[in-house]
Design a protein around this motif. Structure first.
Motif, PDB file in Angstrom:
ATOM      1  N   GLY A  18       0.300  -0.597  -0.127  1.00 38.89           N
ATOM      2  CA  GLY A  18      -0.334   0.148   0.032  1.00 38.89           C
ATOM      3  C   GLY A  18       0.436   1.257   0.178  1.00 38.89           C
ATOM      4  O   GLY A  18       0.192   2.534  -0.158  1.00 38.89           O
ATOM      5  N   PHE A  19       2.145   1.244  -0.376  1.00 40.88           N
ATOM      6  CA  PHE A  19       2.977   2.263   0.382  1.00 40.88           C
ATOM      7  C   PHE A  19       3.183   2.777  -1.355  1.00 40.88           C
ATOM      8  O   PHE A  19       2.934   2.279  -2.335  1.00 40.88           O
ATOM      9  CB  PHE A  19       4.295   2.170   0.798  1.00 40.88           C
ATOM     10  CG  PHE A  19       3.836   2.107   2.439  1.00 40.88           C
ATOM     11  CD1 PHE A  19       3.794   3.067   3.082  1.00 40.88           C
ATOM     12  CD2 PHE A  19       4.118   1.488   2.216  1.00 40.88           C
ATOM     13  CE1 PHE A  19       3.562   2.662   4.345  1.00 40.88           C
ATOM     14  CE2 PHE A  19       4.167   0.682   4.179  1.00 40.88           C
ATOM     15  CZ  PHE A  19       3.898   1.687   4.863  1.00 40.88           C
ATOM     16  N   PHE A  20       3.747   3.941  -1.619  1.00 36.28           N
ATOM     17  CA  PHE A  20       4.641   4.595  -2.783  1.00 36.28           C
ATOM     18  C   PHE A  20       3.141   5.319  -3.500  1.00 36.28           C
ATOM     19  O   PHE A  20       2.945   4.879  -4.339  1.00 36.28           O
ATOM     20  CB  PHE A  20       5.303   3.947  -3.538  1.00 36.28           C
ATOM     21  CG  PHE A  20       6.290   3.674  -2.490  1.00 36.28           C
ATOM     22  CD1 PHE A  20       7.156   4.289  -2.327  1.00 36.28           C
ATOM     23  CD2 PHE A  20       6.405   2.536  -2.539  1.00 36.28           C
ATOM     24  CE1 PHE A  20       8.532   3.685  -1.733  1.00 36.28           C
ATOM     25  CE2 PHE A  20       7.522   1.621  -1.651  1.00 36.28           C
ATOM     26  CZ  PHE A  20       8.587   2.770  -1.180  1.00 36.28           C
ATOM     27  N   VAL A  21       1.938   5.637  -2.867  1.00 35.72           N
ATOM     28  CA  VAL A  21       1.069   6.102  -3.268  1.00 35.72           C
ATOM     29  C   VAL A  21       1.039   7.752  -4.193  1.00 35.72           C
ATOM     30  O   VAL A  21       2.027   8.091  -3.891  1.00 35.72           O
ATOM     31  CB  VAL A  21      -0.212   6.716  -1.791  1.00 35.72           C
ATOM     32  CG1 VAL A  21      -1.257   7.315  -2.818  1.00 35.72           C
ATOM     33  CG2 VAL A  21      -0.339   5.528  -0.831  1.00 35.72           C
ATOM     34  N   SER A  28       7.784  -2.687  -5.500  1.00 37.08           N
ATOM     35  CA  SER A  28       7.482  -2.919  -4.953  1.00 37.08           C
ATOM     36  C   SER A  28       7.043  -3.350  -3.839  1.00 37.08           C
ATOM     37  O   SER A  28       8.371  -3.341  -3.092  1.00 37.08           O
ATOM     38  CB  SER A  28       7.624  -4.721  -5.425  1.00 37.08           C
ATOM     39  OG  SER A  28       8.897  -4.928  -5.462  1.00 37.08           O
ATOM     40  N   PRO A  29       6.734  -4.741  -2.523  1.00 38.51           N
ATOM     41  CA  PRO A  29       6.908  -4.353  -1.708  1.00 38.51           C
ATOM     42  C   PRO A  29       7.703  -5.283  -1.240  1.00 38.51           C
ATOM     43  O   PRO A  29       8.919  -5.099  -0.353  1.00 38.51           O
ATOM     44  CB  PRO A  29       5.760  -5.704  -1.203  1.00 38.51           C
ATOM     45  CG  PRO A  29       4.751  -5.146  -2.101  1.00 38.51           C
ATOM     46  CD  PRO A  29       5.010  -5.207  -3.424  1.00 38.51           C
ATOM     47  N   GLY A  53       3.198   2.749   8.437  1.00 37.65           N
ATOM     48  CA  GLY A  53       3.810   4.762   8.248  1.00 37.65           C
ATOM     49  C   GLY A  53       5.705   3.851   8.491  1.00 37.65           C
ATOM     50  O   GLY A  53       5.830   2.753   8.741  1.00 37.65           O
ATOM     51  N   PHE A  54       6.546   4.300   7.851  1.00 38.83           N
ATOM     52  CA  PHE A  54       8.244   4.014   8.013  1.00 38.83           C
ATOM     53  C   PHE A  54       8.838   5.560   7.205  1.00 38.83           C
ATOM     54  O   PHE A  54       8.428   6.127   6.719  1.00 38.83           O
ATOM     55  CB  PHE A  54       8.488   3.349   6.712  1.00 38.83           C
ATOM     56  CG  PHE A  54       8.525   3.184   5.599  1.00 38.83           C
ATOM     57  CD1 PHE A  54       7.468   3.373   4.670  1.00 38.83           C
ATOM     58  CD2 PHE A  54       9.293   3.576   5.566  1.00 38.83           C
ATOM     59  CE1 PHE A  54       6.971   3.841   3.344  1.00 38.83           C
ATOM     60  CE2 PHE A  54       9.756   4.197   4.151  1.00 38.83           C
ATOM     61  CZ  PHE A  54       8.636   4.350   3.114  1.00 38.83           C
ATOM     62  N   VAL A  55      10.328   5.329   8.218  1.00 36.52           N
ATOM     63  CA  VAL A  55      11.275   6.356   7.283  1.00 36.52           C
ATOM     64  C   VAL A  55      12.142   5.122   7.209  1.00 36.52           C
ATOM     65  O   VAL A  55      12.485   4.961   8.714  1.00 36.52           O
ATOM     66  CB  VAL A  55      11.069   7.680   8.424  1.00 36.52           C
ATOM     67  CG1 VAL A  55      11.039   6.828  10.247  1.00 36.52           C
ATOM     68  CG2 VAL A  55      11.661   8.653   8.242  1.00 36.52           C
ATOM     69  N   ASN A  56      12.962   5.772   6.480  1.00 33.50           N
ATOM     70  CA  ASN A  56      14.492   5.314   6.889  1.00 33.50           C
ATOM     71  C   ASN A  56      15.532   6.305   6.563  1.00 33.50           C
ATOM     72  O   ASN A  56      15.848   7.510   5.735  1.00 33.50           O
ATOM     73  CB  ASN A  56      14.376   3.933   5.842  1.00 33.50           C
ATOM     74  CG  ASN A  56      14.154   5.319   3.931  1.00 33.50           C
ATOM     75  OD1 ASN A  56      13.797   5.421   3.621  1.00 33.50           O
ATOM     76  ND2 ASN A  56      15.041   3.907   2.969  1.00 33.50           N
ATOM     77  N   PRO A  68      15.931   9.606   2.973  1.00 38.32           N
ATOM     78  CA  PRO A  68      15.086   9.334   1.447  1.00 38.32           C
ATOM     79  C   PRO A  68      14.220   8.720   1.515  1.00 38.32           C
ATOM     80  O   PRO A  68      13.107  10.135   0.305  1.00 38.32           O
ATOM     81  CB  PRO A  68      15.685   8.494   0.805  1.00 38.32           C
ATOM     82  CG  PRO A  68      16.014   7.131   1.523  1.00 38.32           C
ATOM     83  CD  PRO A  68      16.249   8.202   2.700  1.00 38.32           C
ATOM     84  N   LEU A  69      12.850   8.812   2.735  1.00 40.57           N
ATOM     85  CA  LEU A  69      11.779   7.906   2.301  1.00 40.57           C
ATOM     86  C   LEU A  69      11.041   8.241   3.660  1.00 40.57           C
ATOM     87  O   LEU A  69      11.588   8.185   4.855  1.00 40.57           O
ATOM     88  CB  LEU A  69      11.512   6.954   1.669  1.00 40.57           C
ATOM     89  CG  LEU A  69      11.770   6.417   0.165  1.00 40.57           C
ATOM     90  CD1 LEU A  69      11.132   5.650   0.093  1.00 40.57           C
ATOM     91  CD2 LEU A  69      10.568   6.996  -0.570  1.00 40.57           C
ATOM     92  N   LEU A  70       9.325   9.007   3.445  1.00 42.00           N
ATOM     93  CA  LEU A  70       9.329   9.380   5.038  1.00 42.00           C
ATOM     94  C   LEU A  70       7.335   8.675   4.360  1.00 42.00           C
ATOM     95  O   LEU A  70       6.884   9.599   3.650  1.00 42.00           O
ATOM     96  CB  LEU A  70       8.588   9.631   5.848  1.00 42.00           C
ATOM     97  CG  LEU A  70       7.669  10.603   6.767  1.00 42.00           C
ATOM     98  CD1 LEU A  70       8.228   9.469   7.793  1.00 42.00           C
ATOM     99  CD2 LEU A  70       7.672  12.016   7.409  1.00 42.00           C
ATOM    100  N   GLU A  71       6.613   8.058   4.371  1.00 42.86           N
ATOM    101  CA  GLU A  71       5.164   7.559   4.284  1.00 42.86           C
ATOM    102  C   GLU A  71       4.318   7.139   5.843  1.00 42.86           C
ATOM    103  O   GLU A  71       5.153   5.984   6.143  1.00 42.86           O
ATOM    104  CB  GLU A  71       5.152   6.717   3.100  1.00 42.86           C
ATOM    105  CG  GLU A  71       3.792   6.781   2.207  1.00 42.86           C
ATOM    106  CD  GLU A  71       4.345   6.007   0.553  1.00 42.86           C
ATOM    107  OE1 GLU A  71       4.857   6.361   0.628  1.00 42.86           O
ATOM    108  OE2 GLU A  71       2.549   5.851   0.307  1.00 42.86           O
TER     109      GLU A  71
END
Ligand SMILES: CC(C)(COP(=O)(O)OP(=O)(O)OC[C@H]1O[C@@H](n2cnc3c(N)ncnc32)[C@H](O)[C@@H]1OP(=O)(O)O)[C@@H](O)C(=O)NCCC(=O)NCCS
Length: 139
Positions: A18-21, A28-29, A53-56, A68-71
């Motif tokens: 469900g991420f990268f909306v 892909s996952p 939710g995640f952040v890296n 780079p990513l927070l969603e």
């Protein structure tokens, strides 16, 4: 009840749906999990088994960290999860000199509330659909 974790132990692809909306070529996952494993720092927000939710952050381990990513999944947005993920990540990264991320101007107030400030920047963006077919540089 949202649980926050800074480890990928036990996390599987199926929990990352469900991420990268809105992305035209969303990872892909499996690629998502690979990116998270390649990151020096990760914070996840889980509702039961589902990662919501995640952040890296990637880093040289000494001076620089880049986020780079927070969603946060749409259904879980607006509940403070993004703020908590960033608060925890910034605390994990407090030892670094520079902590950088790129964002659109409309999201700058979100990050400003966490103590970040705007600067200029330069980027290159390759074709994402081609990236998915290739092995990362150096491998
Ligand atoms: C940005 C994002 C991570 C915020 O997560 P969230 O859990 O919804 O955020 P919070 O609930 O902690 O929101 C805190 C505040 O930030 C504001 N905010 C959230 N997303 C925002 C956005 N895209 N632009 C501007 N403000 C935003 C909220 O309105 C809220 O303000 P309020 O408390 O005054 O109402 C989430 O909206 C998201 O995943 N968006 C899509 C991916 C994305 O844009 N990621 C950031 C890339 S740089």
């Amino acid at each position: 009840m949202i649980e926050y974790r800074d480890t990928l132990a036990g996390v599987e692809e199926a929990q990352l749906r469900g991420f990268f909306v809105g992305w035209p070529h969303p990872p892909s996952p499996a690629h998502h999990l690979r990116m998270l494993h390649g990151s020096r720092h990760v914070w996840l927000a889980l509702d039961g088994e589902q990662v919501v939710g995640f952040v890296n952050a990637i880093s040289d381990g000494f001076m620089t960290a880049y986020i780079p990513l927070l969603e946060v999944l749409p259904a879980w947005q607006g509940r403070g999860i993004g703020t908590e993920l960033m608060r925890r990540m910034l605390d994990s990264l407090r030892v670094y000199y520079n902590i950088d991320l790129m964002c659109d101007p409309d999201v700058q107030p979100f990050y400003a509330r966490l103590g970040m400030r705007p600067v200029g920047g330069m980027v290159v963006r390759h074709d994402m659909s081609a990236i998915h077919q290739t092995t990362p540089a150096g491998e």
